[in-house]
Design an enzyme around this catalytic site. Structure first.
Site, mmCIF file in Angstrom:
data_model
loop_
_atom_site.group_PDB
_atom_site.id
_atom_site.type_symbol
_atom_site.label_atom_id
_atom_site.label_comp_id
_atom_site.label_asym_id
_atom_site.label_seq_id
_atom_site.Cartn_x
_atom_site.Cartn_y
_atom_site.Cartn_z
ATOM 1 N N HIS A 76 -12.582 16.287 -33.457
ATOM 2 C CA HIS A 76 -13.686 17.230 -33.614
ATOM 3 C C HIS A 76 -15.042 16.508 -33.580
ATOM 4 O O HIS A 76 -15.926 16.854 -32.788
ATOM 5 C CB HIS A 76 -13.508 17.964 -34.949
ATOM 6 C CG HIS A 76 -14.582 18.943 -35.280
ATOM 7 N ND1 HIS A 76 -14.397 20.303 -35.204
ATOM 8 C CD2 HIS A 76 -15.865 18.780 -35.711
ATOM 9 C CE1 HIS A 76 -15.509 20.925 -35.562
ATOM 10 N NE2 HIS A 76 -16.412 20.012 -35.876
ATOM 11 N N GLU A 77 -15.195 15.505 -34.446
ATOM 12 C CA GLU A 77 -16.492 14.813 -34.537
ATOM 13 C C GLU A 77 -16.812 14.040 -33.271
ATOM 14 O O GLU A 77 -17.978 13.943 -32.872
ATOM 15 C CB GLU A 77 -16.519 13.890 -35.759
ATOM 16 C CG GLU A 77 -16.417 14.610 -37.102
ATOM 17 C CD GLU A 77 -17.507 15.656 -37.304
ATOM 18 O OE1 GLU A 77 -18.602 15.524 -36.708
ATOM 19 O OE2 GLU A 77 -17.252 16.620 -38.045
ATOM 20 N N HIS B 182 -18.382 16.192 -30.739
ATOM 21 C CA HIS B 182 -19.834 16.215 -30.940
ATOM 22 C C HIS B 182 -20.478 14.953 -30.352
ATOM 23 O O HIS B 182 -21.514 15.016 -29.686
ATOM 24 C CB HIS B 182 -20.158 16.266 -32.436
ATOM 25 C CG HIS B 182 -19.891 17.582 -33.081
ATOM 26 N ND1 HIS B 182 -20.305 18.774 -32.554
ATOM 27 C CD2 HIS B 182 -19.266 17.890 -34.253
ATOM 28 C CE1 HIS B 182 -19.951 19.766 -33.357
ATOM 29 N NE2 HIS B 182 -19.320 19.254 -34.388
ATOM 30 N N HIS C 192 -20.673 14.986 -26.671
ATOM 31 C CA HIS C 192 -21.674 15.968 -26.261
ATOM 32 C C HIS C 192 -23.064 15.328 -26.290
ATOM 33 O O HIS C 192 -23.840 15.427 -25.326
ATOM 34 C CB HIS C 192 -21.606 17.171 -27.199
ATOM 35 C CG HIS C 192 -22.397 18.351 -26.742
ATOM 36 N ND1 HIS C 192 -22.461 19.521 -27.460
ATOM 37 C CD2 HIS C 192 -23.182 18.559 -25.643
ATOM 38 C CE1 HIS C 192 -23.228 20.395 -26.826
ATOM 39 N NE2 HIS C 192 -23.694 19.824 -25.721
#
Length: 617
Positions: A402-403, A406, A409
């Site tokens: 998940h992190e 980020h 991104h």
């Protein structure tokens, strides 16, 4: 100026003087890549102060010529880039150890400097509005290099009715010194000052029940332990219910005042209009979440059946549906994450591998360290930084994916956008993270060894949808209600928040229908959620998983153009409005379709689980 200690060393261990434990330096982040020392940070502050003086000379001159306009915008952007890098350093030093006064002082200095910077820039929006759209379009034609500011300028021009004059904007900027106090008090209290209780589990193990320990032990296999964990943890919050009420109420009042100052009808419109998000997105989400509560209740009944409990209680939500002795150490989690994201292309995976190998992440929990997980990607000229509190479980592995969603991104956006449009809205950010979770599930189901392991991952996927979709929609509904009440002039206390949260919590969990019994003591959960201090933030997890599920399905199926559209979205930063970017990529989050698809996906997973269970019987 990079600190190269241990990066090239096979097994470099460093004893951390502040904590009674040994830390592998490769599992800590290298903040020296931001600034090699506090002295370097101070020197940067001096440079920024000089730039603030220089920017003052731009006041009244933005409309002088296209060249002068560009010069002043460049100066302002460079100042924003500089303070962002300084703030990452300060905030992550605070994350290292929230109990060290010097770390808190540095974040406060960054906040003061940021407030000063905002005050110095206050003249710009009113002056840009005075210049007007027609003349600015002329500047864009005269000076092609101004194109990087086209979207930011449009964002200013569209909010003309909500922008004050020069004196008004300067006054609002000055109030930046006193905003966010409720959040600061809450963060410091829950991470550094709160006297967390110690409990003894059925195994005889004693546990200091802080936030990190709570997330670990609330899924204990022993039901009595789970009850003890929840009773004790929320009992600790009950002790400070009045204080937590004051801190949250102060944040809501702050949001209400700013909405009125900006001439918005209410807090939600003000918050969402910052990124030109339709209020219909949040209202559609809440309506669809409530409409599909039977799907959530089906999950809870299936969970009760698989856990073998007659009466499903709130503390039965978190343990895995299938008990497992599987461990997920960091080295395996990294490998699994790299394998999972392979459908996103070789360049994406290579960038992630570089981050894993280059100390972009601080991995393990320790006393004083900020709880939870986050990513800071706004040090434009450096790289993203990831904070974890890794526990060697599957939840930690999915949090890692998940992190790093980020992080990638930010990496791609910073690499493909000028600083002026490199940042991106949360509305898009959580798509990048939850899509990686979907890819992780797909990968783990492929490598699972037997039905029991498949059940474990499928159960985890159900919990992800519950936690990321239904739970965040529930939080969003709570926020919607309490902001509306404060906007209407109602006073709220800790007890008021507890009562409001309790009604929503029980409705979502089917308390009155006998689906999940919610003890009133657990209605203090609102005080445990830090995101409520960032108004209308958490609902975007729910909209994001709805969007990312569709994107992931298309990418996994290798639908023509699906990957290119998604990667383009990651590279787009804030080059357009977030709702429009997502819609252009193929998902309209103001319509019921994405949310209905999410509920359908949950039902499909439960169908698969029930087939496996039937086969086992």
């Amino acid at each position: 100026m990079r600190n190269r200690i241990a990066v090239a060393t096979a097994a470099a261990l460093v004893a951390c003087a502040t904590y009674a434990q040994t830390v592998d330096i490769r599992d800590t982040w290298n903040l020296a890549e931001l600034y090699p020392s506090l002295q370097a940070w101070n020197a940067e502050q001096d440079r920024l102060n000089t730039q603030i003086t220089d920017l003052g000379k731009c006041a009244g001159q933005l409309g002088a010529s296209a060249g002068r306009f560009k010069q002043c915008l460049d100066l302002s952007a460079d100042m924003d880039k500089r303070i962002a890098r300084m703030y990452v350093y300060a905030s992550e030093k605070f994350s290292d150890d929230t109990s060290v006064p010097a770390n808190l002082e540095l974040t406060q200095r960054a906040e003061l400097l940021n407030s000063k910077l905002n005050e110095s820039q206050a003249f710009m929006k009113p002056e840009i509005l005075k210049i007007g759209r027609e003349r600015i379009e002329g500047f864009l034609k005269q000076e092609p290099t101004l194109a990087i500011y086209r979207h930011p300028l449009d964002d200013i021009l569209r909010t003309a009715e909500h922008t004050l004059d020069k004196e008004g904007e300067e006054l609002v900027a000055k109030f930046g010194l006193v905003t966010g106090t409720g959040n600061t008090v809450y963060t410091t209290m829950t991470n550094a000052d709160m006297p967390w209780p110690t409990i003894k589990l059925s195994t005889g193990e004693e546990v200091r029940l802080d936030a990190s320990a709570y997330t670990k032990w609330r899924e204990a296999a022993n039901r009595a332990d789970r009850k003890l964990v929840m009773d004790t943890f929320f009992g600790a919050h009950k002790t400070y219910e009045q204080t937590f009420g004051i801190t949250l109420y102060s944040q809501l009042k702050e949001d209400m005042v700013m909405a009125r100052v900006r001439k918005y009808p209410d807090s939600i419109t003000a918050k969402l209009d910052a990124n030109k998000l339709p209020v219909a997105v949040m209202d559609t989400l809440i309506a669809q979440a409530n409409a599909t509560l039977p799907t959530l209740h089906r999950y809870f009944r299936l969970r009760a059946k698989m856990l073998g409990v007659q009466e499903m209680r709130y503390y039965d939500i978190y343990p895995p549906l299938v008990s497992t002795k599987l461990k997920f150490p960091l080295v395996d989690a990294k490998a699994a994450t790299l394998a999972a994201v392979a459908p996103l292309g070789a360049d994406y995976a290579a960038a992630m591998r570089k981050g894993f190998d280059s100390r972009w992440m601080d991995v393990y929990p320790r006393k004083g360290k900020l709880s939870g997980a986050h990513m800071a990607g706004y040090a434009y000229d450096v790289h993203p930084y990831v904070l974890m509190n890794y526990n060697d479980d599957y939840e930690s592995q999915t949090a890692l994916a998940h992190e790093w969603g980020h992080a990638m991104h930010s990496y791609l956006s910073n690499a493909n956008q000028p600083f002026a449009t490199a940042s991106y809205a949360i509305f898009v950010a959580e798509i990048a993270s939850t899509l990686n979770e979907a890819l992780m599930l797909d990968h783990m189901l492929k490598v699972a060894k037997g039905d029991d392991e498949r059940l474990y991952y499928l159960g985890s996927a159900l919990e992800a949808i519950r936690g990321t979709y239904y739970r965040q929609a529930m939080f969003g509904e709570f926020e919607r209600q309490i902001h509306k009440r404060v906007d209407a002039g109602e006073a709220l206390t800790g007890e008021s928040f507890t009562k409001a949260y309790c009604e929503i919590l029980k409705r979502y969990h089917g308390h009155d229908q006998g689906v999940v019994t919610i003890d009133d003591a657990y209605c203090l959960e609102w005080a445990y959620i830090p995101h409520f201090y960032s108004g209308f933030y958490v609902y975007q997890y729910a909209t994001s998983i709805a969007a990312s599920s569709l994107f992931a399905q298309r990418i996994i199926k290798k639908e023509p153009g699906a990957l290119d559209k998604y990667v383009k979205l990651l590279k787009s930063g804030s080059s357009d409005y977030p709702y429009d970017l997502v819609k252009a990529a193929g998902v309209d989050l103001a319509t019921p379709a994405p949310y209905q698809a999410t509920a359908a996906r949950m039902n499909q997973i439960m169908d698969e689980i029930e087939k496996i269970l039937a086969k086992k019987r």
